[in-house]
Enzyme design. Structure first.
Site, short mmCIF file in Angstrom:
data_model
loop_
_atom_site.label_atom_id
_atom_site.label_comp_id
_atom_site.label_asym_id
_atom_site.label_seq_id
_atom_site.Cartn_x
_atom_site.Cartn_y
_atom_site.Cartn_z
N CYS A 165 0.80 -1.22 0.00
CA CYS A 165 0.00 0.00 0.00
C CYS A 165 0.84 1.28 0.00
O CYS A 165 0.29 2.38 0.01
CB CYS A 165 -0.94 -0.01 1.20
SG CYS A 165 -1.93 -1.51 1.26
N HIS A 305 -2.75 7.70 6.70
CA HIS A 305 -2.96 6.42 6.01
C HIS A 305 -4.39 5.96 6.28
O HIS A 305 -5.08 5.52 5.36
CB HIS A 305 -1.94 5.39 6.51
CG HIS A 305 -1.97 4.11 5.76
ND1 HIS A 305 -1.82 4.04 4.38
CD2 HIS A 305 -2.14 2.82 6.17
CE1 HIS A 305 -1.90 2.78 4.00
NE2 HIS A 305 -2.09 2.02 5.07
N GLU A 316 -0.94 4.48 13.89
CA GLU A 316 -0.57 5.72 13.21
C GLU A 316 -0.73 6.91 14.14
O GLU A 316 0.12 7.82 14.16
CB GLU A 316 -1.41 5.91 11.95
CG GLU A 316 -1.00 7.14 11.15
CD GLU A 316 -1.72 7.27 9.83
OE1 GLU A 316 -1.28 8.10 9.00
OE2 GLU A 316 -2.72 6.55 9.60
N LYS A 337 -9.40 7.74 2.44
CA LYS A 337 -9.95 6.39 2.30
C LYS A 337 -11.36 6.26 2.87
O LYS A 337 -12.06 5.29 2.55
CB LYS A 337 -9.02 5.37 2.96
CG LYS A 337 -7.65 5.24 2.30
CD LYS A 337 -6.79 4.22 3.02
CE LYS A 337 -5.41 4.09 2.39
NZ LYS A 337 -4.55 5.27 2.69
N HIS A 342 -9.80 1.84 0.09
CA HIS A 342 -8.35 1.67 0.06
C HIS A 342 -7.93 1.18 -1.32
O HIS A 342 -8.20 0.05 -1.70
CB HIS A 342 -7.96 0.65 1.14
CG HIS A 342 -6.50 0.61 1.43
ND1 HIS A 342 -5.55 1.26 0.67
CD2 HIS A 342 -5.80 -0.03 2.41
CE1 HIS A 342 -4.36 1.04 1.16
NE2 HIS A 342 -4.48 0.26 2.23
N PHE A 403 1.54 -3.63 3.97
CA PHE A 403 1.87 -4.97 4.47
C PHE A 403 3.36 -5.21 4.25
O PHE A 403 3.94 -4.80 3.25
CB PHE A 403 1.06 -6.04 3.73
CG PHE A 403 -0.36 -6.18 4.20
CD1 PHE A 403 -0.85 -5.43 5.24
CD2 PHE A 403 -1.20 -7.08 3.58
CE1 PHE A 403 -2.17 -5.57 5.68
CE2 PHE A 403 -2.52 -7.24 3.99
CZ PHE A 403 -3.00 -6.48 5.04
#
Length: 417
Positions: A165, A305, A316, A337, A342, A403
């Protein structure tokens, strides 16, 4: 000789809430959700039956039919957003040195759509299996940039980055560095993703990563809300035209913003889960500030994010608190998002367009669906939960975490001579 300054002179976007930059921005400010029941396949067997798909989009309005047959949607989307960005930049392709134009895109999974389509056809066909002669070039990620270079004749650096991502953030970072070092005059940079297919939805469902709010998709992506239950998949693309400031000035280009800082790190903690202490995110944000020669108090806005996962949002915010301290309460933070879903590897590019438009209009789009702020998060922060926020944005950062523990922070500044 110092590093060259890098500016953004063109934007293109193809998103679940707008098929061009103008419509995308309008939907962001209005707080529109792109989530709805999946139409790419029959989702009735899946725990998650919705996603943020493109809407009212016909690729053949932009790309000839014969070319479409050879391209995975991932490459198609990148081409469409690039056509818009180049047009927006005002570049005369007959007057620039195409040997000094690079193309770099990020994508997390590449031509997953075509691979899934081919696998389904193979399984369903009782006769001798037949595969398209274009299958391999549709699946290969690097054809995303290959097709763009072929169409426009750009012969500078050309490749794809893949870091889950954070993929598009790596692409934008690399483009910035090439220009800073004088290797190119201009880079077509961005991200693209087309992975709303059975295997991806099923795989993420098996990981319990996706929201299962099937009865109310529009409110499923809810970053920072205490009732968030996973992210919502999205698809699309965005393109930024990065340009050497001197090159942009020489051709009289309009300048949206300047990109002047990048930070990267790895969590080295877990394959999918973020470090609860946010150590990697702290490092990426700190390095971006150092790269730009700025301090935390110079920042006005963070495009988080913000995926709407329990662990990710919390980690975060822990990291932001460590980097910004008391100044965090003076920032505006939001999550694109919440509306687009996403977009995996394309997310950082789509979110960068949102940041740059926010700078242009001194207006920050809302984070929708925050009904009950998670009590574990700072309660005095401004998450843009109640609508657009007017703010003079001089400095903004974009966080992207993937990831594998990949962390990238991009830093944008309002352009000033």
């Amino acid at each position: 000789m110092g590093l060259k300054r890098v500016v953004i002179t063109g934007l293109g976007a193809l998103t679940p809430i707008g098929n061009n930059v103008a419509d995308y921005w309008d939907s962001l400010i209005k707080g529109c959700s792109g989530a709805a029941r999946i139409t790419h396949f029959n989702p009735e067997k899946f725990k998650t039956q919705f996603a943020c798909e493109l809407k009212n989009f016909n690729v053949e309005d932009f790309i000839p039919h014969k070319e479409v047959l050879r391209m995975d949607p991932c490459a198609q989307y990148a081409m469409v957003s690039t056509i818009e960005a180049l047009r927006d930049s005002g570049i005369n392709l007959d007057e620039i040195n195409k040997e000094r134009v690079g193309v770099i895109f990020g994508t997390g999974v590449g031509g997953f759509y075509s691979m899934m389509e081919s696998a389904n056809s193979f399984i369903e066909n009782d006769r001798t299996p037949r595969f398209s002669p274009y299958l391999i070039i549709k699946v290969l990620s690097d054809l995303v940039t290959g097709y763009i270079s072929l169409k426009f004749g750009f012969t500078g650096p050309n490749y794809v980055t893949s870091a889950a991502c954070a993929s598009a953030a790596n692409a934008i970072s690399d483009g910035m560095r090439l220009i800073q070092l004088g290797k190119t005059d201009l880079v077509v940079a961005g991200g693209t993703e087309s992975s709303i297919v059975e295997a991806a939805v099923g795989g993420f469902d098996a990981m319990r990563a996706l929201s299962t709010r099937n009865d109310d998709p529009a409110h499923a992506s809810r970053p920072f809300d205490k009732d968030r239950d996973g992210f919502v998949m999205g698809e699309g693309s965005a393109t930024l035209i990065l340009e050497d400031l001197d090159h942009a000035r020489a051709r009289g280009a309009k300048i949206y913003a300047e990109i002047c800082g990048v930070g990267m790190s790895a969590d080295a903690y877990h394959v999918t889960a973020p470090d609860p202490q946010g150590s990697g995110a702290v490092k990426s944000m700190t390095c971006a500030l150092q790269d730009a020669g700025l301090s935390p108090t110079d920042v006005d806005y963070i495009n988080m994010h913000g995926t709407s996962t329990q662990l990710g949002d919390l980690s975060e915010c822990v990291a932001v608190d460590k980097v910004f301290g008391e100044h965090a309460a003076k920032l505006v933070m939001n999550s694109t998002k919440s509306m687009t879903g996403h977009l995996l590897g394309a997310g950082p590019a789509v979110e960068s367009v949102a940041i740059i438009k926010s700078m242009q209009h001194n207006l920050i789009h809302p984070t929708i669906n925050i009904e009950h702020l998670d009590e574990r998060l700072p309660q005095n922060w401004n998450y843009a939960a109640h609508g657009p926020v007017e703010r003079d944005i001089r400095v903004a950062i974009s966080n992207s975490f993937g990831f594998g523990g990949h962390n990238v922070t991009l830093l944008y500044k309002k352009f000033a001579e």
